[in-house]
Design a protein around this motif. Structure first.
Motif, PDB file in Angstrom:
ATOM      1  N   LYS A  39      24.461 -20.650 -40.811  1.00  0.00           N
ATOM      2  CA  LYS A  39      23.999 -19.501 -41.569  1.00  0.00           C
ATOM      3  C   LYS A  39      24.587 -18.226 -40.977  1.00  0.00           C
ATOM      4  CE  LYS A  39      21.217 -21.996 -44.153  1.00  0.00           C
ATOM      5  NZ  LYS A  39      21.448 -22.154 -45.620  1.00  0.00           N
ATOM      6  N   PRO A  40      24.640 -17.177 -41.707  1.00  0.00           N
ATOM      7  CA  PRO A  40      25.105 -15.889 -41.164  1.00  0.00           C
ATOM      8  C   PRO A  40      24.214 -15.462 -39.987  1.00  0.00           C
ATOM      9  CG  PRO A  40      25.063 -15.822 -43.552  1.00  0.00           C
ATOM     10  CD  PRO A  40      24.383 -17.100 -43.162  1.00  0.00           C
ATOM     11  N   ILE A  41      24.817 -14.841 -39.025  1.00  0.00           N
ATOM     12  CA  ILE A  41      24.117 -14.440 -37.795  1.00  0.00           C
ATOM     13  C   ILE A  41      23.324 -13.163 -38.036  1.00  0.00           C
ATOM     14  CG2 ILE A  41      24.406 -13.696 -35.408  1.00  0.00           C
ATOM     15  CD1 ILE A  41      27.019 -15.327 -35.381  1.00  0.00           C
ATOM     16  N   ASN A  42      22.038 -13.229 -37.669  1.00  0.00           N
ATOM     17  CA  ASN A  42      21.197 -12.032 -37.637  1.00  0.00           C
ATOM     18  C   ASN A  42      20.695 -11.855 -36.196  1.00  0.00           C
ATOM     19  OD1 ASN A  42      21.305 -11.356 -40.428  1.00  0.00           O
ATOM     20  ND2 ASN A  42      19.883 -13.065 -40.845  1.00  0.00           N
ATOM     21  N   ILE A  43      20.890 -10.677 -35.637  1.00  0.00           N
ATOM     22  CA  ILE A  43      20.544 -10.413 -34.230  1.00  0.00           C
ATOM     23  C   ILE A  43      19.432  -9.370 -34.169  1.00  0.00           C
ATOM     24  CG2 ILE A  43      21.410  -9.699 -31.976  1.00  0.00           C
ATOM     25  CD1 ILE A  43      24.238 -10.266 -33.006  1.00  0.00           C
ATOM     26  N   SER A  44      18.513  -9.599 -33.222  1.00  0.00           N
ATOM     27  CA  SER A  44      17.523  -8.558 -32.901  1.00  0.00           C
ATOM     28  C   SER A  44      17.413  -8.433 -31.385  1.00  0.00           C
ATOM     29  CB  SER A  44      16.162  -8.893 -33.508  1.00  0.00           C
ATOM     30  OG  SER A  44      15.645 -10.090 -32.953  1.00  0.00           O
ATOM     31  N   GLY A  61      15.899  -8.975 -24.343  1.00  0.00           N
ATOM     32  CA  GLY A  61      15.895 -10.222 -25.078  1.00  0.00           C
ATOM     33  C   GLY A  61      16.798 -10.141 -26.301  1.00  0.00           C
ATOM     34  N   VAL A  62      17.621 -11.185 -26.525  1.00  0.00           N
ATOM     35  CA  VAL A  62      18.495 -11.267 -27.689  1.00  0.00           C
ATOM     36  C   VAL A  62      18.016 -12.453 -28.528  1.00  0.00           C
ATOM     37  CG1 VAL A  62      20.842 -11.560 -28.550  1.00  0.00           C
ATOM     38  CG2 VAL A  62      20.428 -10.303 -26.405  1.00  0.00           C
ATOM     39  N   SER A  63      17.573 -12.165 -29.742  1.00  0.00           N
ATOM     40  CA  SER A  63      17.097 -13.226 -30.636  1.00  0.00           C
ATOM     41  C   SER A  63      18.088 -13.429 -31.776  1.00  0.00           C
ATOM     42  CB  SER A  63      15.719 -12.871 -31.205  1.00  0.00           C
ATOM     43  OG  SER A  63      14.774 -12.798 -30.170  1.00  0.00           O
ATOM     44  N   VAL A  64      18.277 -14.700 -32.164  1.00  0.00           N
ATOM     45  CA  VAL A  64      19.230 -15.080 -33.205  1.00  0.00           C
ATOM     46  C   VAL A  64      18.466 -15.868 -34.269  1.00  0.00           C
ATOM     47  CG1 VAL A  64      21.410 -16.235 -33.706  1.00  0.00           C
ATOM     48  CG2 VAL A  64      21.039 -15.164 -31.469  1.00  0.00           C
ATOM     49  N   ASN A  65      18.862 -15.644 -35.555  1.00  0.00           N
ATOM     50  CA  ASN A  65      18.155 -16.336 -36.632  1.00  0.00           C
ATOM     51  C   ASN A  65      18.354 -17.835 -36.559  1.00  0.00           C
ATOM     52  OD1 ASN A  65      20.917 -15.605 -37.411  1.00  0.00           O
ATOM     53  ND2 ASN A  65      20.442 -16.833 -39.233  1.00  0.00           N
ATOM     54  N   GLN A  90      26.492 -30.387 -29.507  1.00  0.00           N
ATOM     55  CA  GLN A  90      26.063 -31.753 -29.804  1.00  0.00           C
ATOM     56  C   GLN A  90      24.551 -31.880 -29.799  1.00  0.00           C
ATOM     57  OE1 GLN A  90      28.373 -30.951 -27.654  1.00  0.00           O
ATOM     58  NE2 GLN A  90      30.274 -31.892 -28.405  1.00  0.00           N
ATOM     59  N   GLY A  91      24.058 -32.494 -30.883  1.00  0.00           N
ATOM     60  CA  GLY A  91      22.663 -32.940 -30.914  1.00  0.00           C
ATOM     61  C   GLY A  91      21.648 -31.846 -30.956  1.00  0.00           C
ATOM     62  N   ILE A  92      21.989 -30.665 -31.379  1.00  0.00           N
ATOM     63  CA  ILE A  92      21.007 -29.586 -31.352  1.00  0.00           C
ATOM     64  C   ILE A  92      20.756 -29.080 -32.763  1.00  0.00           C
ATOM     65  CG2 ILE A  92      20.515 -27.255 -30.530  1.00  0.00           C
ATOM     66  CD1 ILE A  92      22.165 -27.835 -28.122  1.00  0.00           C
ATOM     67  N   ARG A  93      19.506 -28.908 -33.087  1.00  0.00           N
ATOM     68  CA  ARG A  93      19.163 -28.238 -34.342  1.00  0.00           C
ATOM     69  C   ARG A  93      18.103 -27.193 -34.013  1.00  0.00           C
ATOM     70  NH1 ARG A  93      17.715 -30.820 -40.244  1.00  0.00           N
ATOM     71  NH2 ARG A  93      17.480 -28.840 -41.336  1.00  0.00           N
ATOM     72  N   PRO A  94      18.509 -26.017 -33.547  1.00  0.00           N
ATOM     73  CA  PRO A  94      17.540 -25.004 -33.132  1.00  0.00           C
ATOM     74  C   PRO A  94      16.746 -24.461 -34.305  1.00  0.00           C
ATOM     75  CG  PRO A  94      19.749 -24.094 -33.148  1.00  0.00           C
ATOM     76  CD  PRO A  94      19.900 -25.559 -33.422  1.00  0.00           C
ATOM     77  N   GLN A  95      15.473 -24.225 -34.066  1.00  0.00           N
ATOM     78  CA  GLN A  95      14.613 -23.619 -35.076  1.00  0.00           C
ATOM     79  C   GLN A  95      14.515 -22.112 -34.883  1.00  0.00           C
ATOM     80  OE1 GLN A  95      13.414 -25.563 -37.608  1.00  0.00           O
ATOM     81  NE2 GLN A  95      14.774 -27.037 -36.602  1.00  0.00           N
ATOM     82  N   ALA A  96      14.579 -21.673 -33.605  1.00  0.00           N
ATOM     83  CA  ALA A  96      14.579 -20.245 -33.286  1.00  0.00           C
ATOM     84  C   ALA A  96      15.246 -20.097 -31.937  1.00  0.00           C
ATOM     85  CB  ALA A  96      13.167 -19.685 -33.263  1.00  0.00           C
ATOM     86  N   LEU A  97      15.993 -19.030 -31.741  1.00  0.00           N
ATOM     87  CA  LEU A  97      16.754 -18.855 -30.507  1.00  0.00           C
ATOM     88  C   LEU A  97      16.472 -17.483 -29.925  1.00  0.00           C
ATOM     89  CD1 LEU A  97      20.182 -20.278 -31.711  1.00  0.00           C
ATOM     90  CD2 LEU A  97      18.480 -21.421 -30.309  1.00  0.00           C
ATOM     91  N   SER A  98      16.167 -17.481 -28.586  1.00  0.00           N
ATOM     92  CA  SER A  98      15.982 -16.206 -27.886  1.00  0.00           C
ATOM     93  C   SER A  98      16.608 -16.338 -26.508  1.00  0.00           C
ATOM     94  CB  SER A  98      14.491 -15.866 -27.774  1.00  0.00           C
ATOM     95  OG  SER A  98      14.325 -14.639 -27.109  1.00  0.00           O
TER      96      SER A  98
END
Length: 677
Positions: A39-44, A61-65, A90-98
């Motif tokens: 998906k397109p990157i959204n940063i906060s 803190g850097v959060s990514v969609n 490999q093997g990752i499906r993040p739901q939320a990233l910070s």
């Protein structure tokens, strides 16, 4: 890039600072077959915002969609990389990233830009990475198809400070804390300027507090003594201001000091103060006294001891000095043994050494002089402490011997001079401090210095007594022979004993005795002990007829008459001899016989029998020593007349030479027998 820090997270990402692991769902970066594209990157950003004033360490803190599938996350301040995360796909499906970054806005070194433990500012690298004012904090996120950034502008407001470095002579105390002093010291002050102002000088002042009373984290007390030359303000040259703390003028300085450093700016104003604590010591240890551990047991001063030893020391007592130091401690010294006559040094001793290596000499020959007294920083007294009082040295212990021959035996206590303990005493050596006359000798203990004289201990009845009499023990030297007469001895009752010292004479005091004699000379050298043990004996055996043969008998026409009897002899010690005999004027030896027990023995004598000093008897008798405790017998009278039938006994005893001597110890009892036709 200097100090660039890379965080590589293989197979996991940080969510709120916590590592999260996910099961693979077949999604691959870049939207491969069977996988959705990122998906397109959204940063906060969190922790900072536009226009925010910050200082020191800031957490960003850097959060990514979700589903943006990031591969790299970086944080910059202006153009300087704070840090980055690299994420394996490999093997990752993040739901939320910070992603969390620590930003040290006061850092002087890129290696410390992402650290919170130190700024990395040093005297060799005091230039901040960022001066105060507006700066850009930028987050950069990259996924397989794009890179996006987000920036905010913050205002840095770090306080200018001064880095202080003390250099010069230093040493650690017993706790490991570093002290400075003993020589001239140098204090370097390096300004770290965030404000952008021009620093022209550094001012150092005394900021020592009254509370707390000690340097925090230590037991080192602050001192109110000022530092010579402080306060001072010196110009900055080559990026630093240099201050001298001289030894001269500071010789009374000892303890903790707190220094405050301020920057003087070109506009004449001063920065806030930065404080630093130092332990400083320019004061010499204070000498108190020469110490001695007499015979290794009694701690006292040398001068005090010499007053009780008539000016003598011995060669077996460790020497030291007492000196105090309120600073770094670590006192060291040596002790010289000097000749009083010319001041020459005959020995140099270390703490705990004895005078064993020094030659014996008469009183007044030597003195002690402490030298090289200093603390761990080398602070030393301006002049040598006073020497000890003068003394003589006697390293040789007195000698004592005896020719007493009754050791372990029964001593005949009735013999007068022959019952004494002969002793020969001497105090040899190059010089002799001498043994005082009398029984006042005492060995040094942990609580007392002892005293010179004869030390005589008598153990009897489970108690050990120290004699206070007789008073006639001679002084030594010259070599002396003395006969210890037990009948003249006396002693107080020692603690823990209920029985008084026994009265010993030629008629009483019987019992077991152990006598130990030692000599103590003036220097407190102690002779090897002489010990003798014996049983003091004055009591005679108890002799008695259990069945008396006494009475009047008649031959009645026969040539003999038989009479029965029994005797008993008792004594606490073994008997030498017990005999049965008969006496009648002009008797023939066979006039009376002991026919039972066999063999038949003639016992008639014309006169009474006596024991000689060695226990021998001349005459006719029946020896019943072996059965003296109960001896039954039958007498046969073969002639008429008046008889005296006697039992006599004597114990085994010796004189002081070890010679058998039973004089005065025999006892007897008799009965009368009359035999008619």
């Amino acid at each position: 890039m200097k100090g660039n820090r890379l965080r590589a997270l293989l197979g996991y990402a940080l969510l709120g600072g916590t590592a999260l692991l996910f099961a693979g769902c077949g999604q691959q970066a870049g939207g491969g077959q069977g996988q959705e594209p990122p998906k397109p990157i959204n940063i906060s950003l969190s922790g900072v915002s536009n226009g925010q004033v910050v200082s020191g360490v800031v957490t960003v803190g850097v959060s990514v969609n979700e589903d943006s599938q990031p591969r790299e996350v970086k944080l910059y301040v202006d153009d300087k990389l704070v840090g980055q995360y690299t994420i394996a796909p490999q093997g990752i499906r993040p739901q939320a990233l910070s992603y969390e970054f620590k930003v040290n806005t006061a850092a002087c070194d890129l290696a410390y830009l992402g650290r919170e433990d130190s700024t990395g500012c040093t005297s060799s690298d005091p230039t901040p990475l960022f001066t105060n004012g507006s700066h850009t904090v930028k987050a950069e996120v990259t996924n397989p198809v794009e890179t996006k950034t987000l920036s905010v502008t913050v205002v840095l407001n770090n306080s200018d400070k001064v880095l202080l470095t003390m250099s010069g002579n230093n040493a650690q105390d017993a706790t490991g804390y570093t002290w400075y002093g003993g020589q001239d010291l140098t204090l370097e002050a390096v300004p770290v300027v965030y404000s952008g102002k021009t620093a022209t000088a550094v001012r150092i002042s005394d900021a020592t507090p009254s509370s707390p009373p000690v340097i925090p984290g230590t037991t080192i007390p602050y001192t109110s003594t000022s530092i010579a030359g402080i306060p001072a303000e010196n110009p900055i040259s080559g990026g630093k201001a240099t201050f001298s703390i001289p030894k001269s003028g500071n010789t009374s300085l000892e303890g903790g000091k707190r220094l405050a450093a301020q920057i003087r700016y070109s506009d004449g104003t001063l920065s806030g103060a930065v404080n630093a604590d130092y332990a400083l010591d320019f004061t010499a240890p204070s000498f108190s006294a020469y110490k001695i551990k007499l015979n290794g047991v009694y701690d006292t001063t040398v001068n005090g001891l010499l007053g009780s030893t008539s000016g003598w020391l011995n060669g077996q007592s460790p020497l030291s000095v007492t000196a105090s130091d309120g600073g770094v401690g670590g006192i060291t010294y040596q002790i010289q043994v000097q000749k009083v006559s010319d001041g020459s040094v005959v020995a140099t001793l270390n703490p705990g050494d004895t005078l064993a290596s020094v030659a014996e000499a008469a009183t007044g020959t030597y003195r002690l002089q402490v030298v090289n007294l200093k603390d761990a920083l080398g602070n030393a007294p301006a002049s040598a402490p006073a020497a000890s009082n003068n003394f003589g040295l006697d390293k040789t212990k007195p000698t004592l011997s005896t020719t007493f021959g009754a050791n372990g035996k029964v001593l005949n206590g009735t013999l007068g001079a022959a019952s004494t303990i002969p002793l020969t005493a001497n105090d040899p050596g190059t010089v002799a401090s001498g043994v005082a006359a009398g029984p006042g000798g005492a060995v040094p203990t942990s609580t007392a210095a002892g005293s010179s004289g004869w030390l005589v201990k008598v153990t009897t009845g489970g108690c050990t007594y120290t004699l206070t009499a007789p008073a006639g023990f001679p002084a030594v030297p010259p070599q002396a022979t003395y006969n210890l007469d037990m009948t003249t001895t006396s002693a107080p009752t020692p603690t823990g004993c209920s029985a008084s010292y026994p009265t010993i004479s030629t008629t009483q005091g019987d019992g077991d005795y152990t006598v130990t004699v030692q000599l103590v000379d003036q220097a407190r050298n102690v002779s090897d002990p002489v010990t003798v043990s014996f049983y003091w004996l004055t009591q005679k055996p108890t002799v008695q007829f259990l069945q008396s043969p006494g009475g009047t008998y008649s031959l009645g026409g026969s040539s003999y008459v038989d009479v029965n009897g029994a005797v008993k002899v008792s004594h606490p010690k073994p008997l030498l001899k017990a005999i049965l005999y008969a006496e009648k004027a002009l008797a023939s030896s066979s006039d009376v016989q002991v026919i039972n027990p066999s063999p038949t023995t003639n016992i008639a004598n014309g006169t009474a029998l006596t024991f000689s000093s060695n226990g021998s008897v001349t005459g006719n008798y029946k020896d019943f020593t072996a059965s003296a405790s109960n001896f039954a017998f039958t007498l046969r009278f073969n002639a008429t007349g008046s008889y005296s039938v006697t039992i006599a006994a004597v114990p085994e005893a010796y004189d002081n030479t070890g010679t058998l001597n039973v004089a005065n110890l025999s006892n007897s009892t008799s009965v009368s027998v009359t035999v008619n036709p």
